[in-house]
Scaffold this active site. Structure first.
Site, short mmCIF file in Angstrom:
data_model
loop_
_atom_site.label_atom_id
_atom_site.label_comp_id
_atom_site.label_asym_id
_atom_site.label_seq_id
_atom_site.Cartn_x
_atom_site.Cartn_y
_atom_site.Cartn_z
N ASP A 301 -52.52 79.40 14.88
CA ASP A 301 -53.73 78.59 15.35
C ASP A 301 -53.34 77.76 16.45
O ASP A 301 -52.16 78.36 17.32
CB ASP A 301 -53.86 77.59 14.31
CG ASP A 301 -55.48 77.23 13.89
OD1 ASP A 301 -56.17 76.98 15.05
OD2 ASP A 301 -56.06 77.26 12.60
N ASP A 414 -62.17 81.86 17.64
CA ASP A 414 -62.52 80.63 16.76
C ASP A 414 -63.89 79.82 17.70
O ASP A 414 -63.75 79.92 18.63
CB ASP A 414 -61.34 79.63 16.18
CG ASP A 414 -61.91 78.70 15.36
OD1 ASP A 414 -62.87 79.03 14.64
OD2 ASP A 414 -61.11 77.68 15.11
N GLU A 417 -69.71 80.08 17.67
CA GLU A 417 -70.93 80.21 17.22
C GLU A 417 -71.86 80.09 18.68
O GLU A 417 -72.91 80.70 18.53
CB GLU A 417 -71.39 78.48 16.43
CG GLU A 417 -70.77 78.72 15.12
CD GLU A 417 -69.26 78.58 15.13
OE1 GLU A 417 -68.56 78.86 14.39
OE2 GLU A 417 -68.72 77.92 16.03
N GLU A 419 -69.62 76.32 18.92
CA GLU A 419 -69.54 75.38 18.16
C GLU A 419 -70.55 74.19 18.82
O GLU A 419 -71.36 73.48 18.19
CB GLU A 419 -68.19 74.79 17.89
CG GLU A 419 -68.31 73.47 16.89
CD GLU A 419 -67.07 73.33 16.28
OE1 GLU A 419 -66.35 72.39 16.83
OE2 GLU A 419 -66.78 73.80 15.13
N ARG A 471 -65.78 83.83 13.25
CA ARG A 471 -66.41 83.43 12.23
C ARG A 471 -68.08 83.31 12.53
O ARG A 471 -68.90 82.85 11.76
CB ARG A 471 -66.08 81.95 11.83
CG ARG A 471 -66.35 80.95 12.92
CD ARG A 471 -65.74 79.36 12.61
NE ARG A 471 -66.38 78.59 13.44
CZ ARG A 471 -65.70 77.23 13.36
NH1 ARG A 471 -65.03 76.90 12.42
NH2 ARG A 471 -66.39 76.23 14.11
N ASP A 488 -64.91 76.51 7.37
CA ASP A 488 -63.99 75.27 7.11
C ASP A 488 -64.48 74.84 5.76
O ASP A 488 -65.29 73.68 5.59
CB ASP A 488 -64.03 74.16 8.13
CG ASP A 488 -63.31 74.70 9.37
OD1 ASP A 488 -62.71 75.76 9.36
OD2 ASP A 488 -63.65 74.23 10.31
N HIS A 548 -55.51 79.61 4.00
CA HIS A 548 -55.38 79.21 5.32
C HIS A 548 -55.78 77.72 4.96
O HIS A 548 -56.73 77.50 4.13
CB HIS A 548 -56.13 79.72 6.12
CG HIS A 548 -56.42 79.14 7.42
ND1 HIS A 548 -55.43 79.16 8.48
CD2 HIS A 548 -57.28 78.53 8.18
CE1 HIS A 548 -55.90 78.30 9.66
NE2 HIS A 548 -56.97 78.08 9.46
#
Length: 814
Positions: A301, A414, A417, A419, A471, A488, A548
């Protein structure tokens, strides 16, 4: 060329602007290959057969902005279009028939009926009406809308990742990819939305529109499906079939099939938020090896590029203070058969050492003045890579090339989107030369990110398969090898229960590798070992096994005591022994689009499907032969479940159960060592010997398990094998074994043979045939020679050792 006059009266929604929808009438139509183009002064509508049972519809009103389409697998379709007009007509058996009321554009198995007045499209399969427009297409100044009729009893599996129950009818779903941190047993909007649905009436309707919008599934009007978006593209795809497996096959043919991931992606993957140093990562791997718990990969990560959560995003290089010999670490892991995967994000902080070069290269999204758009979010003051522009792509890829040079085997994208995506930021779409606002292309950002990684990985790594975990994406992202996860999630029982629904919904619409952070991501006040164990036991039968979590409570099973570790080790043993079966599911997904996790209704015949099956998330099929019932509540000692029709056997104990309405609900005992897994009577499931790493698997030693059931008669399984790592399978470099059983009362013929498209065996296969629920056969023959067998009266198991050299074997049990 065919021509006729068609009248199309306009139908406007309340906020639609006259002149932007089709207002006068059709003047002509023309067939061009596998397409029918209807033209008028206001624009045109094209109807294109992608396959005999899938049709792409595109309304193009003059003066209405159209963004590129992202749904279709254009590379494959362009190859098909090279056939030419005559070839397309012959392949699809296309015809156009005109009447006074309109016309019919048919492929023989499917048809689009174009009604003159009022204008609308209706879709038929095998003469049966599947779907029809209501008011059809409506264009406003800043909107694209479609309206379709819904039949009264129709159930809709729709919208992608959300936790609402399997049937989403009656909901108005927002179409905007958005993280839902710490969700539990309900979530209306999550990381990965899909602008479309699968119907219990056996059609898929998917809108090729990337803009912020909504999908109203009979919420405002009971029997009306209403799609609305703030711009984008006024197009949709309809796929139809008489079976659910045929439906996913047609849909994924059009939107693209998932390439086969490397075989190690099916193994155990170590992951946490996050490994803070090289020393810590090496210690974790050492602990797995010490406890002899299988491990195939490790994911790093965001601490790999900085010591803190905030302030380092965009560095995209090892933090040499904490990872001083990172490249050697990656090599050492690889020598053990353990692959390394690194996270990255599309945000580059202005404090990053890379921000200035990105701004100078024009690699970021822009503000209204044409400068790099900067904004604040949780991780710092940042810009966002313009993944749509050549400048953004050319600047971003070299960071991944460097990772490949280090020996990195996979990418984890990651926050894609994205985000945070300010509405007043703009992107430049390379393919069309258009400028698009954030809201117009937000939902396809992750899709284009995956495409960048996939295409470049394949270009520079000729003998490897990409691993791309993200994701967020769009409809069709599976063709770029995307492996999504469910965001998440909290560590609660209700959150665990939600995971089945999430994976099933995504798998039905192409995203067959959707999986969860096993054990739950968001830390709870105390560690619940039972919840953790049940989550990982379920994980043994989901597409990716990857515990995870936040590191307040470590996600790796090796750190939770001997009792938990032993039970998780057993679950991993189930998964690794099932590798031949699981890898065949991977091939089936690649070749036909069939999901690995399947709703119960997916495998049931039409006559056996009940309304309850459409709603069921208590159980699901893992492939065609295993029915899995996750334990999603604490303290469970038994589960009551109505099994599908037929005979069923406990995978672990061999206990028999009766399915169907006559059998009634079955009570299945539960202990902490296993979750209920039932095998369908007649099933053939190949296993491998236990292993510590997928690198140990060659496929030359197999245990073939068969559950004898005279009532089934004939059954079979086609085992798929290749080298598991290269892309040679795309040129036919693989082996398929046809395993066939013909059962009758006290009799069995079992055949093993190479399938017709297989390459020759490189080595003999050592096989052990295990017949479960076996009668006490008096004799077994192979090519007229009587064989010695081992039969256990108590377990009702018969075992037989065989050598298979590629020549067909037929065993006769009497």
């Amino acid at each position: 060329m065919l021509c006729c006059a068609l009248f199309m009266p306009v139908a406007l929604s309340a906020d639609a602007t006259p002149g932007q929808a089709f207002a006068s009438g059709w003047q002509s139509y023309q067939q061009q290959g596998n397409s029918l183009i209807l033209s008028s002064p206001q624009g045109k509508v094209s109807l294109e057969y992608i396959s005999r049972d899938s049709i792409y519809v595109h309304y193009q009103a003059k003066g209405v902005k159209q963004l590129p389409g992202y749904l279709l697998d254009e590379k494959r379709l362009d190859e098909k279009r090279q056939i030419g007009s005559k070839g397309a007509e012959q392949e699809f058996n296309l015809s156009v028939k005109a009447t006074d009321k309109g016309l019919t554009f048919s492929s023989g198995t499917s048809a689009v009926v174009v009604q003159k007045s009022p204008f609308k499209l209706s879709f038929f399969h095998q003469g049966q009406l599947k779907l029809e427009e209501e008011l059809g297409y409506l264009a406003g100044e800043n909107s694209q809308e479609f309206r379709f009729k819904l039949s009264p009893r129709e159930k809709l599996f729709a919208g992608g990742e959300r936790v609402l129950g399997m049937d989403r009818r009656g909901f108005n779903l927002p179409l905007y990819n958005k993280a839902d941190y710490a969700y539990e047993g309900r979530s209306e909007q999550m990381n990965y939305s899909l602008p479309g649905l699968m119907s219990s009436d056996k059609y898929i309707l998917m809108f090729d529109n990337t803009a912020r919008g909504s999908l109203d599934l009979g919420a405002a009007e009971k029997d009306v499906l209403h799609f609305a978006a703030g711009g984008g593209r006024s197009a949709y795809l309809v796929a139809m079939s008489d079976s659910f497996s045929g439906l996913t096959e047609h849909y994924t043919y059009a939107s693209g099939r998932q390439p086969m991931p490397p075989i190690w992606a099916l193994g155990n993957i170590a992951s946490r938020f996050g490994y803070r140093s090289e020393v810590q990562a090496r210690e974790v791997v050492a602990e797995y090896r010490k406890q002899q718990m299988p491990l195939d990969a490790i994911i790093f990560d965001l601490y790999w590029f900085g010591p803190d959560i905030k302030g380092h995003m965009g560095n995209l290089d090892w933090d040499r203070n904490t990872f001083p010999t990172a490249e050697q670490m990656v090599k050492d892991f690889d020598d053990m058969g353990i692959k390394t995967i690194l996270i990255s994000e599309p945000f580059v902080l202005t404090t990053s050492k890379n921000w200035q070069s990105g701004a100078e290269a024009g690699a970021f999204s822009l503000d209204e003045q044409g400068k790099a758009r900067t904004f604040d979010f949780y991780f710092g003051h940042t810009s966002l890579v313009d993944i749509f522009s050549a400048a953004g792509q050319n600047w971003f890829w070299p960071f991944y090339q460097k990772q490949l040079d280090w020996g990195i085997a996979g990418f984890w994208g990651d926050l894609g989107e994205p985000e945070v995506h300010p509405a007043d930021s703009y992107h430049f779409i390379q393919e069309s030369g258009q400028k698009a606002s954030a809201d117009e292309i937000h939902n396809v950002y992750g899709h284009e990110w995956a495409k960048l990684l996939f295409n470049n990985f394949n270009r520079v790594s000729k003998d490897q398969r990409p691993f791309i975990m993200m994701r967020s994406g769009f409809a069709g992202s599976q063709r770029y090898g995307m492996i999504p996860w469910t965001g998440d999630v909290s560590r609660t029982w209700s959150a665990l229960k939600a995971q089945v629904e999430l994976s099933l919904q995504m798998g039905l619409l192409g995203l067959g590798y959707t999986h969860s952070d096993l054990g739950g991501f968001v830390a709870s006040e105390s560690f619940d070992s039972e919840l953790y164990l049940r989550w990982l036991q379920y994980g043994a039968f989901q597409p990716v096994f990857r515990p995870h979590a936040q590191d307040e409570q470590l996600p790796e099973p090796v750190f939770h005591g001997e009792e938990v570790a032993a039970r998780v080790k057993a679950a991993l043993s189930w998964r690794y022994q099932l590798l031949p079966y699981n890898y065949t599911l991977v091939y089936e997904n690649h070749s036909k689009g069939t999901p690995l996790m399947r709703p119960v209704f997916f495998e049931a015949g039409d006559k056996a499907i009940s309304d309850k099956m459409f709603l069921d998330t208590q159980g699901y099929y893992w492939g065609p032969n295993l029915l899995v019932l996750p334990v999603t509540e604490p303290g469970v000692t038994a589960l009551d479940y109505q099994l599908p029709a037929g005979n069923w056997f406990d995978y672990f104990t061999g206990k028999a159960y009766s399915g169907g309405q006559k059998g009634g609900k079955q009570t299945i005992p539960v202990d902490l060592d296993t979750i209920p897994v039932l095998v369908k009577g007649g099933a053939i499931i190949p296993h491998a010997p236990d292993m510590q790493n997928t690198r140990e698997y060659s496929g030359d030693e197999l245990i073939v398990h068969y559950w004898f059931d005279a009532s089934v008669g004939e059954s079979g399984f086609q085992l798929y094998q290749d080298d598991g790592l290269s892309r040679d399978y795309q040129q036919g470099d693989y082996t398929k074994l046809d395993l066939t059983a013909k059962a009758a009362d006290q009799q069995l013929n079992f055949t093993i043979a190479l399938a017709g498209d297989s390459k020759a065996l490189s080595a003999d296969k050592q096989l052990t045939l295990v017949v479960h629920n076996a009668p006490h056969f008096k004799e077994v023959y192979l090519a007229g020679k009587r064989l010695n067998t081992s039969y256990d009266q108590n377990s009702r198991q018969l075992k037989l050792a065989l050598t298979f050299d590629g020549k067909p074997l037929t065993l006769s049990f009497r």
